[in-house]
Design an enzyme around this catalytic site. Structure first.
Site, PDB file in Angstrom:
ATOM      1  N   HIS A   1       1.326  -5.232  -1.843  1.00  0.00           N
ATOM      2  CA  HIS A   1       0.082  -4.677  -2.367  1.00  0.00           C
ATOM      3  C   HIS A   1      -0.781  -5.744  -3.034  1.00  0.00           C
ATOM      4  O   HIS A   1      -2.012  -5.669  -2.987  1.00  0.00           O
ATOM      5  CB  HIS A   1       0.407  -3.561  -3.370  1.00  0.00           C
TER       6      HIS A   1
ATOM      7  N   SER B   1      -7.602  -0.972  -3.320  1.00  0.00           N
ATOM      8  CA  SER B   1      -6.674   0.114  -3.580  1.00  0.00           C
ATOM      9  C   SER B   1      -7.462   1.409  -3.768  1.00  0.00           C
ATOM     10  O   SER B   1      -8.185   1.832  -2.879  1.00  0.00           O
ATOM     11  CB  SER B   1      -5.783  -0.226  -4.776  1.00  0.00           C
TER      12      SER B   1
ATOM     13  N   ASP C   1       3.053  -3.431   2.087  1.00  0.00           N
ATOM     14  CA  ASP C   1       2.535  -2.718   0.925  1.00  0.00           C
ATOM     15  C   ASP C   1       3.223  -1.355   0.811  1.00  0.00           C
ATOM     16  O   ASP C   1       3.209  -0.569   1.755  1.00  0.00           O
ATOM     17  CB  ASP C   1       1.022  -2.537   1.080  1.00  0.00           C
TER      18      ASP C   1
END
Length: 740
Positions: A695, A574, A660
């Site tokens: 995600h 991320s 995501d």
């Protein structure tokens, strides 16, 4: 590489379709933004071609992946039970079962109201039998997941009456949940169904209604609703709407059950509203109006026999203090200091109970748990009693408090772990100040923490700042390093949002350590490990510190003999993907490989588009490059996608998920396409896209283990350890029956 019959001979080539934009006088050309349209069959075909190429390039690791999966499984106690947590007359716990992707949640009645010792199941408990006498199955997650490629349980909560269960599920991966309600007496579902919910629900005190949050088109939680059981969602009452696009909102209930709390917050500012169930006609009231730069939260407590709000705030210093105020709207000048600001101690949270407070804090890069006792009668001006830390002796550790729902409980549930000590659960009894180990996560096969060495190292950053590194290795590997033999090393980092990457144990990591690898965490600026200043010095105009700190950590590990550049693999996910993407451009010679998970590598494009999820709310983290020329220029200077050049990059594995909503799959897809087109030299760049996940990656524990085994096999290959047998293997890795 072993030949793979039918495998593609060349990597996919994304068509270059340049689009040029101008911002603040700067031209910016993007050849691959067409990959953004996931409804386009050409885009899906390209992603599938990338998956095929990645599979072909890693075919020689197939056996190693299978072995790592078997090692994880063999070390894991698959049929297991969490430590029960007590609340409102029941002990609640979760169960897992061998061969099943998902577990179950259960409860049993409390047998003795005076006894806070959690019940223990029989050692030989069968998955097909109750773990404890009187067991009630609340949710069977395997049944809920049946027929879905992806499944995630959001919030689940028992009503205060203990007769209803609300639970939220996501079967796509976009974190937009559907809430259903289960009647625990009959086992049936109510007709009520709430869709588009973020997470779960918060019950009213009388259990006749609940509150929940929804998001706007940019995935910002902006509305709080009240749903009355037995009515349609279309009739739900809008309780609060946060109209400032910089702010998110959410709702919760105080542990004492007296207050509902609605919180609005940006990266730098907070505003709280409260509803007093003892005086509901007053409605929701603003506790203290938002003031730019002031963050605060409130917690209901009873001090010396009087009801108060504890106010955790930064109005008097960046590392926060705890103030006390009446249970009514109170401006900042009415927050009397209770635990004053201390620049050496970052106060992170405070939990109030009938007989004590629990303060979550950190100092010198380590977490701490602080107990403040509350005498039955006021014995001081503050109403506080003794104040002390719950102590452990390890050099590196993470301690936290969780699973403490009951206001009147005399114990504190404590979680503890280190890089070598498996996650452990304790109960701390405030009455006699005793600490009781309830459970340590089993690691099958004779695992001994003493076989491993943990160390805290300090690297010197470009500006002279000392940056902590947490490191673990097998003892013989550490001894060999001390004798002059460098080891392969896996370096992890994050460095954003004041999120701290504290030391933690991982069963999967043993597959690297036991083959002679070292694991280290670089606690770079932008995180919160060293207090609020650590965060402030790693964001906005100071963001370059995050990247230079990580590079400094890598160079320190080489200079001190721990590793060599060709055998050091960097990993981040991320915003940590942005970190490793940036250091890949800035110091490509330092890494033998880079793993970027759901990486925020096209940060400038995303922050230029206010319609995208999260963008406006993150202006206070990165800046607003659309309106601010200085913000544009500094982001353009470090954004990984914008700085791909004709240089010799080490091999890269980028992993993402199609659904995501936090970091869109298009970011790593574009990044890989540009790396492959521009890089020179090694250019082994791989993209792996989960086509039915969000995600957090795939769902189901076996799928998650296979996913991690894929990454670890690639990391071991880059370290030169793919053909090395584990230094210890007391576990039986004989394949069992196929798992469902």
């Amino acid at each position: 590489m072993v030949e793979n019959e039918g495998a593609p001979a060349q990597p996919p080539v994304a068509a270059a379709r340049p689009v040029t934009t101008v911002h603040h006088g700067h031209e910016r050309t993007d050849e691959y933004d067409w990959l953004r349209d996931k409804d386009d069959p050409e885009v899906i075909a390209y992603l599938e071609a990338e998956n095929a190429w990645t599979e072909a390039r890693t075919a020689h690791l197939a056996d190693l992946r299978a072995t790592i999966f078997d090692e994880i499984r063999a070390r894991t106690q698959e049929t297991d039970l969490s430590v029960p947590t007590r609340n409102r007359g029941y002990w609640y716990y979760s169960r897992s079962f061998e061969g099943r992707e998902y577990g179950a949640s259960c409860r049993v009645p409390v047998a003795d109201e005076s006894d806070w010792t959690p019940p223990r199941p029989a050692a030989d408990c069968s998955p097909d039998e109750p773990a404890l006498p009187g067991e009630e199955l609340l949710l069977d997650l395997n049944a809920l997941a049946d027929g879905h490629d992806f499944f995630s349980l959001g919030g689940s909560s028992i009503s205060p009456s203990t007769t209803l269960l609300a639970y939220a599920t996501d079967t796509v991966g976009d974190e937009r949940y559907t809430v259903r309600f289960k009647d625990l007496a009959s086992g049936g579902l109510l007709d009520d169904e709430l869709t588009g919910v973020l997470g779960g629900v918060t019950w009213s005190r009388d259990s006749t209604s609940c509150y929940y949050t929804t998001v706007d088109d940019t995935w910002r939680p902006d509305k709080v609703w009240r749903h009355v059981l037995g009515t349609a969602q279309a009739d739900d009452e809008l309780v609060f709407h946060e109209t400032d696009a910089r702010y998110w909102t959410g709702i919760g209930r105080s542990r004492s059950d007296r207050f509902l709390l609605v919180v609005s917050g940006s990266k730098t500012t907070t505003e709280c509203r409260f509803l007093d169930f003892d005086a509901p006609d007053a409605g929701f009231q603003v506790f203290a109006e938002r003031v730019d730069g002031v963050e605060y939260g409130i917690e209901h407590a009873r001090l010396g026999g009087r009801d108060v709000f504890l106010v955790l705030h930064n109005a008097t210093g960046p590392d926060f203090e705890i103030g006390v105020a009446p249970v009514e709207p109170t401006a900042r000048d009415g927050w009397a200091p209770l635990v004053p600001h201390d620049p050496a101690v970052r106060l992170e949270a405070v939990d109030a109970f009938a007989g004590h407070l629990v303060v979550h804090q950190r100092s010198e890069g380590l977490t701490q748990l602080r107990i403040i006792e509350l005498p039955a009668e006021a014995e001081s001006a503050t109403g506080l009693g003794d104040d002390y830390l719950v102590s452990f002796d390890d050099e590196l550790y993470t301690i936290e408090s969780g699973g403490n729902p009951a206001f009147d409980q005399p114990t504190v549930r404590v979680g503890y772990t280190t890089l070598a000590v498996p996650s452990s659960v304790y109960d701390y009894d405030v009455r006699d100040r005793s600490l009781h180990l309830l459970r340590r996560t089993p690691v099958l096969g004779g695992y001994e923490p003493s076989d491993y060495v943990e160390q805290r190292l300090w690297a010197e950053a470009e500006d002279g700042e000392r940056v902590p590194i947490s490191l673990v290795a097998r003892r013989e590997v550490a001894e060999a390093v001390a004798a002059g033999t460098p080891a392969p090393l896996h370096l992890y980092g994050y460095g954003s949002y004041e999120a701290s990457m504290d030391p933690y144990f991982s069963i999967a990591r043993l597959s690297v350590l036991d083959r002679g690898g070292v694991f280290a965490i670089a606690h770079v600026r932008g995180g919160g490990e060293m207090g609020r200043r650590w965060y402030d010095q790693g964001k906005m105009e100071h963001k370059q510190n995050t990247f230079s700190d990580f590079i400094a950590c890598g160079r320190h590990l080489v200079a001190t003999g721990w590793t060599t550049p060709e055998r050091m693999v960097a990993e981040g996910g991320s915003a940590g993907g942005l970190l490793v993407g940036a250091v890949l451009n800035q110091a490509p010679e330092l890494w033998g490989g880079v793993v970027a998970n759901v990486p925020f590598v096209d940060a400038l494009t995303s922050m230029l588009d206010s319609s995208l999820p999260l963008t406006v709310g993150e202006y206070e983290e990165w800046g607003n490059p659309e309106d601010d020329a200085a913000a544009y220029e500094r982001m353009a200077a470090y954004a990984p996608y914008d700085n791909v050049a004709a240089i010799d990059y080490p091999p890269v594995l980028a992993e993402t998920s199609l659904n995501d909503t936090r970091v869109l799959y298009v970011e790593p897809a574009k990044w890989v396409a540009r790396l492959r087109a521009r890089a020179v030299g090694r250019r082994d760049v791989l993209l792996r896209t989960e086509m039915a996940a969000g995600h957090g990656g795939v769902s189901g524990r076996y799928q998650a283990w296979r996913d991690r085994a894929f990454s670890l096999a690639w990391i071991l290959d880059r370290m030169g350890l793919a053909d090395v047998e584990p230094r210890r293997t007391d576990v039986d890795l004989t394949p069992g029956e196929p798992r469902s």
